[in-house]
Motif scaffolding. Structure first.
Motif, mmCIF file in Angstrom:
data_model
loop_
_atom_site.group_PDB
_atom_site.id
_atom_site.type_symbol
_atom_site.label_atom_id
_atom_site.label_comp_id
_atom_site.label_asym_id
_atom_site.label_seq_id
_atom_site.Cartn_x
_atom_site.Cartn_y
_atom_site.Cartn_z
ATOM 1 N N ILE A 95 0.835 -1.205 0.000
ATOM 2 C CA ILE A 95 0.000 0.000 0.000
ATOM 3 C C ILE A 95 0.870 1.256 0.000
ATOM 4 N N ALA A 96 1.925 1.235 0.822
ATOM 5 C CA ALA A 96 2.791 2.419 0.930
ATOM 6 C C ALA A 96 3.527 2.718 -0.360
ATOM 7 N N THR A 97 3.799 1.696 -1.170
ATOM 8 C CA THR A 97 4.565 1.897 -2.407
ATOM 9 C C THR A 97 3.695 1.845 -3.658
ATOM 10 N N SER A 98 2.385 1.777 -3.472
ATOM 11 C CA SER A 98 1.489 1.612 -4.614
ATOM 12 C C SER A 98 1.268 2.927 -5.363
ATOM 13 N N PRO A 99 1.270 2.864 -6.696
ATOM 14 C CA PRO A 99 0.941 4.049 -7.502
ATOM 15 C C PRO A 99 -0.562 4.173 -7.763
ATOM 16 N N ALA A 100 -1.359 3.285 -7.149
ATOM 17 C CA ALA A 100 -2.802 3.278 -7.392
ATOM 18 C C ALA A 100 -3.456 4.547 -6.841
ATOM 19 N N PRO A 101 -4.646 4.891 -7.331
ATOM 20 C CA PRO A 101 -5.359 6.055 -6.803
ATOM 21 C C PRO A 101 -5.617 5.936 -5.302
ATOM 22 N N LEU A 102 -5.810 7.074 -4.671
ATOM 23 C CA LEU A 102 -6.013 7.107 -3.220
ATOM 24 C C LEU A 102 -7.202 6.260 -2.797
ATOM 25 N N SER A 103 -8.272 6.261 -3.582
ATOM 26 C CA SER A 103 -9.466 5.505 -3.214
ATOM 27 C C SER A 103 -9.166 4.017 -3.087
ATOM 28 N N PRO A 165 -13.872 -2.176 -15.252
ATOM 29 C CA PRO A 165 -13.544 -2.015 -13.824
ATOM 30 C C PRO A 165 -12.745 -0.733 -13.584
ATOM 31 N N SER A 166 -13.441 0.386 -13.453
ATOM 32 C CA SER A 166 -12.800 1.670 -13.201
ATOM 33 C C SER A 166 -12.205 1.692 -11.802
ATOM 34 N N PRO A 167 -11.281 2.611 -11.518
ATOM 35 C CA PRO A 167 -10.713 2.699 -10.157
ATOM 36 C C PRO A 167 -11.774 2.870 -9.078
ATOM 37 N N GLY A 168 -12.796 3.671 -9.374
ATOM 38 C CA GLY A 168 -13.859 3.856 -8.391
ATOM 39 C C GLY A 168 -14.612 2.573 -8.115
ATOM 40 N N LEU A 169 -14.939 1.817 -9.163
ATOM 41 C CA LEU A 169 -15.650 0.555 -9.000
ATOM 42 C C LEU A 169 -14.786 -0.462 -8.267
ATOM 43 N N ILE A 170 -13.500 -0.494 -8.595
ATOM 44 C CA ILE A 170 -12.586 -1.409 -7.911
ATOM 45 C C ILE A 170 -12.531 -1.092 -6.412
ATOM 46 N N ALA A 171 -12.485 0.178 -6.075
ATOM 47 C CA ALA A 171 -12.456 0.566 -4.660
ATOM 48 C C ALA A 171 -13.712 0.090 -3.945
#
Length: 212
Positions: A95-103, A165-171
């Motif tokens: 999680i700390a090194t992830s480039p994924a969106p904040l959500s 599967p958008s980032p919002g849907l994945i979250a």
């Protein structure tokens, strides 16, 4: 009968996920490692601890009511906690090194927090020798442990339905992968409690009628 069905369902879910994860990450040149190229240490830490946790969680479910296996249950429970601690360390690193969106990072963090809370209450209960409460909280912790397996099924369903599967849907799916099973378990406990109280009430009424 209901308990056996639950164990079988969770076994199918857990074993299926372990098999899929093995096929995905067994080869070091697998495309699945692309996003983890510089973070494979954290990934392996998470996979090793989580995989062992899923396997030992099933052992815990099978042996919790079997008197002859209480020693196995106690020791596998200790190893389960140790394995999940390793998995949580790996998750924190990812999680700390992830480039994924904040959500998405917040959703992964919430999953880790849910495991800490449920497993913590389960550990506190057994230290008080409250076996019934311990069992209920540890089942909750195992439902959270299986969140990646639930997410995998949800993602397959979304893709199969033709949705992107958008980032919002994945979250949202990440949140739901543990929150929905916990809500269903809470509902099941409520219904089981109502059923037991109704049965006790009927038995009491019948006893009073016989005495009259």
């Amino acid at each position: 009968m209901a308990s056996a069905a639950v164990v079988l369902a969770l076994s199918w879910l857990g074993i299926g996920f372990l098999h899929a994860a093995y096929l995905k990450y067994a080869a070091l040149d697998s495309p699945a490692y692309a996003m983890f190229l510089l973070r494979r240490g954290w990934l392996w830490c998470h996979l090793a601890g989580g995989g062992l946790g899923i396997a030992l969680g099933l052992v815990q479910l099978v042996t919790q009511r079997w008197r002859g296996a209480w020693a196995v249950h106690r020791w596998s429970g200790r190893v389960y906690f140790g394995a999940m601690l390793v998995a949580m360390v790996g998750a924190a690193g990812l999680i700390a090194t992830s480039p994924a969106p904040l959500s998405i990072r917040l959703a992964f963090s919430a999953t880790s927090a849910a495991w800490w809370v449920t497993a913590g209450f389960g550990l506190a209960a057994i230290l008080r020798r409250d076996v019934g409460t311990h069992r209920r909280w540890m089942l909750r912790a195992y439902l959270v442990t299986l969140a990646p397996a639930v997410f995998r099924l949800a993602l397959a369903g979304v893709v199969g339905a033709g949705l992107a599967p958008s980032p919002g849907l994945i979250a949202w799916m990440l949140w739901g992968s543990w929150a929905v099973p916990l809500l269903l378990y809470a509902l099941w406990l409520q219904l089981a409690g109502v059923s037991r109280r109704a049965g006790s009430g009927m038995e009491g009424a019948a006893l009073r009628h016989d005495r009259a």
